[in-house]
Design an enzyme around this catalytic site. Sequence first.
Site, PDB file in Angstrom:
ATOM      1  N   ASP A  17      35.416  26.357   9.901  1.00  0.00           N
ATOM      2  CA  ASP A  17      33.564  27.170   9.307  1.00  0.00           C
ATOM      3  C   ASP A  17      33.113  27.595   9.801  1.00  0.00           C
ATOM      4  OD1 ASP A  17      31.801  26.310   8.242  1.00  0.00           O
ATOM      5  OD2 ASP A  17      30.508  25.203   9.051  1.00  0.00           O
ATOM      6  N   SER A  18      32.120  27.979   9.273  1.00  0.00           N
ATOM      7  CA  SER A  18      30.877  29.088  10.394  1.00  0.00           C
ATOM      8  C   SER A  18      30.257  28.611  11.288  1.00  0.00           C
ATOM      9  CB  SER A  18      30.416  29.876   9.208  1.00  0.00           C
ATOM     10  OG  SER A  18      29.966  28.359   8.410  1.00  0.00           O
ATOM     11  N   TYR A  49      27.511  32.577   7.489  1.00  0.00           N
ATOM     12  CA  TYR A  49      28.581  33.423   7.184  1.00  0.00           C
ATOM     13  C   TYR A  49      26.990  33.467   5.862  1.00  0.00           C
ATOM     14  CZ  TYR A  49      32.921  32.821   9.780  1.00  0.00           C
ATOM     15  OH  TYR A  49      33.716  31.944  11.227  1.00  0.00           O
ATOM     16  N   GLY A  50      26.603  32.785   5.040  1.00  0.00           N
ATOM     17  CA  GLY A  50      26.295  32.954   3.385  1.00  0.00           C
ATOM     18  C   GLY A  50      25.269  34.175   3.183  1.00  0.00           C
ATOM     19  N   CYS A  80      34.815  25.804   4.068  1.00  0.00           N
ATOM     20  CA  CYS A  80      33.530  26.568   4.031  1.00  0.00           C
ATOM     21  C   CYS A  80      33.408  26.771   2.641  1.00  0.00           C
ATOM     22  CB  CYS A  80      33.327  27.707   5.442  1.00  0.00           C
ATOM     23  SG  CYS A  80      31.655  29.022   4.570  1.00  0.00           S
ATOM     24  N   THR A  82      31.627  29.808   1.496  1.00  0.00           N
ATOM     25  CA  THR A  82      31.654  30.502   1.556  1.00  0.00           C
ATOM     26  C   THR A  82      32.498  31.394   1.671  1.00  0.00           C
ATOM     27  OG1 THR A  82      29.272  30.040   3.047  1.00  0.00           O
ATOM     28  CG2 THR A  82      29.432  32.549   2.695  1.00  0.00           C
ATOM     29  N   GLU A 158      21.885  24.252  12.244  1.00  0.00           N
ATOM     30  CA  GLU A 158      23.234  24.769  13.299  1.00  0.00           C
ATOM     31  C   GLU A 158      22.528  24.266  14.815  1.00  0.00           C
ATOM     32  OE1 GLU A 158      26.310  26.207  13.873  1.00  0.00           O
ATOM     33  OE2 GLU A 158      26.576  25.250  12.039  1.00  0.00           O
ATOM     34  N   CYS A 188      27.522  23.513   0.195  1.00  0.00           N
ATOM     35  CA  CYS A 188      28.030  24.836   1.734  1.00  0.00           C
ATOM     36  C   CYS A 188      28.727  22.698   2.246  1.00  0.00           C
ATOM     37  CB  CYS A 188      26.806  24.585   1.407  1.00  0.00           C
ATOM     38  SG  CYS A 188      26.644  25.474   3.399  1.00  0.00           S
ATOM     39  N   THR A 189      29.027  22.876   3.064  1.00  0.00           N
ATOM     40  CA  THR A 189      29.975  21.962   4.310  1.00  0.00           C
ATOM     41  C   THR A 189      28.896  21.416   4.905  1.00  0.00           C
ATOM     42  OG1 THR A 189      30.824  23.086   5.062  1.00  0.00           O
ATOM     43  CG2 THR A 189      32.356  22.726   3.841  1.00  0.00           C
ATOM     44  N   HIS A 190      27.470  22.316   4.740  1.00  0.00           N
ATOM     45  CA  HIS A 190      26.676  22.149   6.620  1.00  0.00           C
ATOM     46  C   HIS A 190      25.957  20.618   5.362  1.00  0.00           C
ATOM     47  CE1 HIS A 190      27.323  25.786   8.486  1.00  0.00           C
ATOM     48  NE2 HIS A 190      26.782  25.071   9.636  1.00  0.00           N
TER      49      HIS A 190
HETATM   50  N1  DGL Z   1      29.275  26.029   6.103  1.00  0.00           N
HETATM   51  C1  DGL Z   1      29.095  26.973   5.093  1.00  0.00           C
HETATM   52  C2  DGL Z   1      29.699  26.814   3.207  1.00  0.00           C
HETATM   53  O1  DGL Z   1      29.775  25.540   3.151  1.00  0.00           O
HETATM   54  C3  DGL Z   1      28.085  27.392   5.394  1.00  0.00           C
HETATM   55  C4  DGL Z   1      28.147  28.778   5.216  1.00  0.00           C
HETATM   56  C5  DGL Z   1      26.775  29.450   6.373  1.00  0.00           C
HETATM   57  O2  DGL Z   1      27.168  29.673   7.274  1.00  0.00           O
HETATM   58  O3  DGL Z   1      25.852  30.385   5.430  1.00  0.00           O
HETATM   59  O4  DGL Z   1      28.912  27.779   2.207  1.00  0.00           O
END
Ligand code: DGL
Length: 267
Positions: A17-18, A49-50, A80, A82, A158, A188-190
């Site tokens: 993931d990011s 990443y988004g 992720c 994204t 984060e 988004c997985t966050h």
């Molecule tokens: N966990 C990422 C997702 O599901 C986060 C994206 C990001 O880093 O912006 O999109």
Amino acid sequence: MKDIDGNNSNAPIGIFDSGLGGLSICKEIIKVLPNESVIYLADSANTPYGEKSREDIIDLSIKNTAYLLELGCKIIVVACNTATTNAISVLREKYDVPFIGIEPATKPAALQSGTGKIGVLATKGTLNSDLFLTTSSKFREQLEIIEVEGINLVRLIEKGQLEETKPLLIEYLEPMVDKGVDHIVLGCTHYPFLIPIIQELIPGNIEIIDSGKAVAKQTLNVLDSEGLLSQTSENTKVFYTNNNIDLLVSFLERIDVKSETIEFKNF
Ligand code: DGL
């Protein structure tokens, strides 16, 4: 990693993931597949990443995948939204291993909705991706989809500043609640780390859709159909970050995962 029959079924599952968000998926994978070894990469040095271009998201996804394959992983879970919505087709073309991705669960929300209105909270990169536009357009005739970009949520998560997301969430969820959505998709997985805060802010009849369990089930199904399920109960759980190791440790405590190895790696 291959055994005498050339089978690499005891190799680890690679997850990236990011940053720390994909741990919400990793947790479900470990629950469903306790005998599997896992290597998790948190690319927190490059988060979020988004807000990056599609090209950059593809490059980072290739870098993460190449590293996990170098470590001998038998399957890659792109934990992720994204990265999945922007890069999974490129990864599938480039590498000859199974990939599991995650994209906003618009379909289950659409099928279950009684009000005909659903909300999707996701990153700019996901909402603007062709994959999301194609999937969501299938439901737009029968359904109103209220999309909201979760600006700065990933940045705060984060840093471990979960409570500080509250004013932003009030702003982002209000248009969905006002429109009368009955499902909110966490794209988004966050965001699953924010569920307790989100629940305080929305009426109890609105269902929050998080795809972690579905991704874990899909991982099990693909490993099974490819003959890649681990044949041993001996396993290791390894977590790498290229940023703040203490934060990774605190998130592992949050998801109640014990790991044999937590390391800082500049992958
Ligand atoms: N966990 C990422 C997702 O599901 C986060 C994206 C990001 O880093 O912006 O999109």
